[in-house]
Each structure stands twice: as C-alpha cells, then as structure tokens.
Design a protein around this motif. Structure first.
Motif, short mmCIF file in Angstrom:
data_model
loop_
_atom_site.label_atom_id
_atom_site.label_comp_id
_atom_site.label_asym_id
_atom_site.label_seq_id
_atom_site.Cartn_x
_atom_site.Cartn_y
_atom_site.Cartn_z
N ILE A 123 0.82 -1.21 0.00
CA ILE A 123 0.00 0.00 0.00
C ILE A 123 0.86 1.26 0.00
N ALA A 124 2.05 1.17 0.59
CA ALA A 124 2.93 2.34 0.59
C ALA A 124 3.38 2.67 -0.83
N GLY A 125 3.72 1.64 -1.61
CA GLY A 125 4.13 1.87 -2.99
C GLY A 125 2.99 2.38 -3.83
N ILE A 126 1.80 1.83 -3.63
CA ILE A 126 0.63 2.29 -4.37
C ILE A 126 0.33 3.75 -4.06
N ALA A 127 0.43 4.11 -2.78
CA ALA A 127 0.16 5.49 -2.37
C ALA A 127 1.16 6.46 -3.01
N ASP A 128 2.42 6.04 -3.09
CA ASP A 128 3.43 6.89 -3.73
C ASP A 128 3.12 7.08 -5.22
N ASN A 129 2.74 6.00 -5.89
CA ASN A 129 2.39 6.10 -7.32
C ASN A 129 1.13 6.94 -7.53
N LEU A 130 0.19 6.83 -6.59
CA LEU A 130 -1.04 7.62 -6.67
C LEU A 130 -0.71 9.10 -6.55
N ASN A 131 0.15 9.42 -5.62
CA ASN A 131 0.58 10.81 -5.45
C ASN A 131 1.27 11.33 -6.70
N SER A 132 2.11 10.48 -7.33
CA SER A 132 2.80 10.88 -8.56
C SER A 132 1.81 11.10 -9.70
N SER A 133 0.80 10.22 -9.79
CA SER A 133 -0.22 10.36 -10.82
C SER A 133 -1.03 11.64 -10.61
N GLY A 134 -1.37 11.92 -9.34
CA GLY A 134 -2.09 13.16 -9.04
C GLY A 134 -1.29 14.38 -9.44
N ALA A 135 0.04 14.32 -9.18
CA ALA A 135 0.91 15.43 -9.57
C ALA A 135 0.96 15.57 -11.10
N SER A 136 0.97 14.42 -11.81
CA SER A 136 0.97 14.45 -13.27
C SER A 136 -0.31 15.08 -13.81
N LEU A 137 -1.43 14.74 -13.19
CA LEU A 137 -2.70 15.32 -13.60
C LEU A 137 -2.69 16.83 -13.41
N GLN A 138 -2.10 17.28 -12.31
CA GLN A 138 -2.05 18.71 -12.05
C GLN A 138 -1.11 19.44 -13.00
N ARG A 139 -0.09 18.73 -13.50
CA ARG A 139 0.79 19.34 -14.51
C ARG A 139 0.08 19.44 -15.85
N ILE A 140 -0.72 18.41 -16.19
CA ILE A 140 -1.45 18.41 -17.45
C ILE A 140 -2.55 19.47 -17.43
N LYS A 141 -3.25 19.54 -16.31
CA LYS A 141 -4.35 20.50 -16.17
C LYS A 141 -4.36 21.04 -14.75
N SER A 142 -4.21 22.36 -14.62
CA SER A 142 -4.21 22.98 -13.30
C SER A 142 -5.50 22.67 -12.57
N VAL A 143 -5.37 22.19 -11.32
CA VAL A 143 -6.53 21.78 -10.53
C VAL A 143 -6.55 22.58 -9.24
N ASN A 144 -7.72 23.11 -8.90
CA ASN A 144 -7.87 23.87 -7.67
C ASN A 144 -8.18 22.93 -6.52
N VAL A 145 -7.14 22.55 -5.75
CA VAL A 145 -7.30 21.67 -4.60
C VAL A 145 -7.21 22.52 -3.34
N VAL A 146 -8.32 22.57 -2.60
CA VAL A 146 -8.37 23.37 -1.38
C VAL A 146 -7.35 22.84 -0.39
#
Length: 285
Positions: A123-146
């Motif tokens: 789960i630790a590895g999955i969480a790290d990859n999830l965080n990286s994917s979220g960062a990639s999404l934010q690079r592709i399209k700016s996202v307003n995360v409160v």
C-alpha cells in the motif's frame, strides 16, 4: 462507447462496509451496487469526453475543408491537437483511478487480514504512485485543490493496521479524490462547450446546407431525424454534466465512512441518482 472500468468504488464500498456502522448483509450488498454503478458512470464520462472532443475536431476539419476546399497537413495537426491533449489527460485520469482501486483493495486486505504486513508494504508503494499520478494530472491540467484538507476524525470502531494506515494517509487520499472531482467538473463543462460547437457545425453541414442545394434532399426522413438529433443534443448531454456531482457524493461518502457516518438511506439516494444518470447517458450515441 462503453468499456469495462476498474471497480474502484466497488472495492471502496467493501472497505466502507467493514469500517462503518452498516452491519447487515443487505447493507453490504447495497454498498457494492453503488460502487459498481458509480464506476460505470465515471467510465462513461471519461470515454464520452474523449469521443466528443474527437468528434468536435473532426467537424472543424470538415468545416475548414468545406469553406476552403483544402486542408493542409499543418491545418489538420493544429485542429487535432486539442483532442490529443484531452486524450492524454483522460488516460492519466484513468491511471489515477486504477491506482485508487489498488489502494482501496489493499485497505480491504488490511481490514480483513490477520497478517497485514504484506499489504502494508504494497500500500505504501501504491500510495506513492497515486501521489505521482495526481501530480501528473495537475501538470497536465491545473486543478484547484483546497488546502489544507479538513482533518478527518476516524471512527473509534476502526482499529489495527487499517487504523494505522488511514491515520497516516486519509487526508492525502481525500486530496486525490478532490483532484478527480475537480477534473470531472472541468470535463463536464468542457463537454458542454464541445457539444455546442458540434451542434453548430452539424446543423450547418447536415441540415442547412442540403436545403441550399438546387437538387432535392435525397432522404427527407433521414434529414428530419438528423435535425432532431442535432437540436436535442444538449438535452442528452446534460446527463454527463451531472457526473461531477456524483463524484462529490463519493468523496463525501468516503469521508463519512471513515467517521462512522455512512447510512443505508444516504446510499439509496446516491444509487437513485446514479441510476438516473445511467438511464440518461444511455441515450447518447
């Protein structure tokens, strides 16, 4: 247009059942049904968003050809670029959702296993990859995360390895769900703009242009059907716009389940909304 989607929320539903006050077999069944239908709704939105963007650029290419009698390779590539960029975003969003599925699957193992060490490592590895994917999404399209994400007070019934994991990463997972929520909201709004443009171009090409020709319309019944389909396109697409609200419900359900606030009544309401969504989106060709 329909493809099988990873059952992210279906797996989450099982976790929710294990961590909330919903302790009846019927309650677990209802949670799983909500998850399965929700995953179908999200899948349809992502696939349809890509298809609509491609259709819009195809209409624009045809329109340029009709107006100029010629489309250069450079023109084609320039008009096609928005569709390529949109597909890139959608592919990463699907990857993000697959990682959420994997994360919730490991949460299920933590909740039910007597030997959770292997699940904890995974789960630790999955969480790290999830965080990286979220960062990639934010690079592709700016996202307003409160920020900061509101603190979640875990239900006292959650214990053991599951509690340890959720205590460490619950706000981080809510942040990832927020990224998805904002992106689906953006996609919903973008779909509306694309559909309006498709309507404009198709009405000109398929409805008005045949009327301006000297020769008779080859198939009058087809012309009538095409005009009806084009003019009602906005009504049909409204179903997709509702998807961002459905995701918002999911994020709230996730938070509520961690805090022991999930109710079968609420799930029934969410399920009814998703059923309505699926019935409407089925009309989109």
């Amino acid at each position: 247009m329909m493809k099988k989607f990873h059952k992210t929320v279906a797996i989450f539903a099982t976790v929710a059942a294990l961590t909330s006050g919903c302790n009846s077999r019927e309650g677990y069944k209802q949670l799983a049904e909500v998850g399965n239908k929700y995953s179908q709704a999200v899948d349809q939105l992502l696939i349809t968003a890509g298809s609509i963007k491609i259709d819009k650029t195809s209409e624009e290419i045809l329109n340029k050809k009709i107006r100029n009698n010629y489309v250069s390779n450079a023109d084609y590539q320039d008009i096609s670029q928005p569709a390529k960029e949109r597909l890139k975003l959608l592919n990463e969003l699907r990857n993000h959702n697959r990682l959420l599925e994997a994360y919730f699957s490991k949460l299920q193992e933590l909740a039910s296993s007597n030997a959770p060490n292997e699940a904890k490592t995974a789960i630790a590895g999955i969480a790290d990859n999830l965080n990286s994917s979220g960062a990639s999404l934010q690079r592709i399209k700016s996202v307003n995360v409160v920020s900061p994400i509101a603190t979640i007070i875990l239900d006292s019934q959650i214990n053991g390895a599951l509690k340890e994991e959720l205590k460490q990463r619950k706000e981080a997972i809510v942040k990832e769900l927020t990224i998805q929520e904002e992106l689906l909201k953006f996609l919903s709004e973008d779909i509306q703009g694309d559909v309006e443009r498709i309507q404009e171009l198709q009405e000109q090409r398929l409805v008005i242009q045949p009327l301006t020709q000297l020769q008779p319309i080859p198939d009058e019944e087809q012309w009538i059907a095409e005009r009806s389909n084009i003019l009602t396109m906005n009504i049909k697409i409204e179903a997709l716009v509702r998807a961002s609200n459905t995701l918002k419900e999911f994020k709230q359900t996730f938070q509520d389940s961690l805090e022991g606030k999930t109710s079968v009544t609420h799930l029934n309401s969410v399920l009814k909304d998703i059923d309505s969504f699926l019935m409407l989106v089925a009309t989109i060709k």
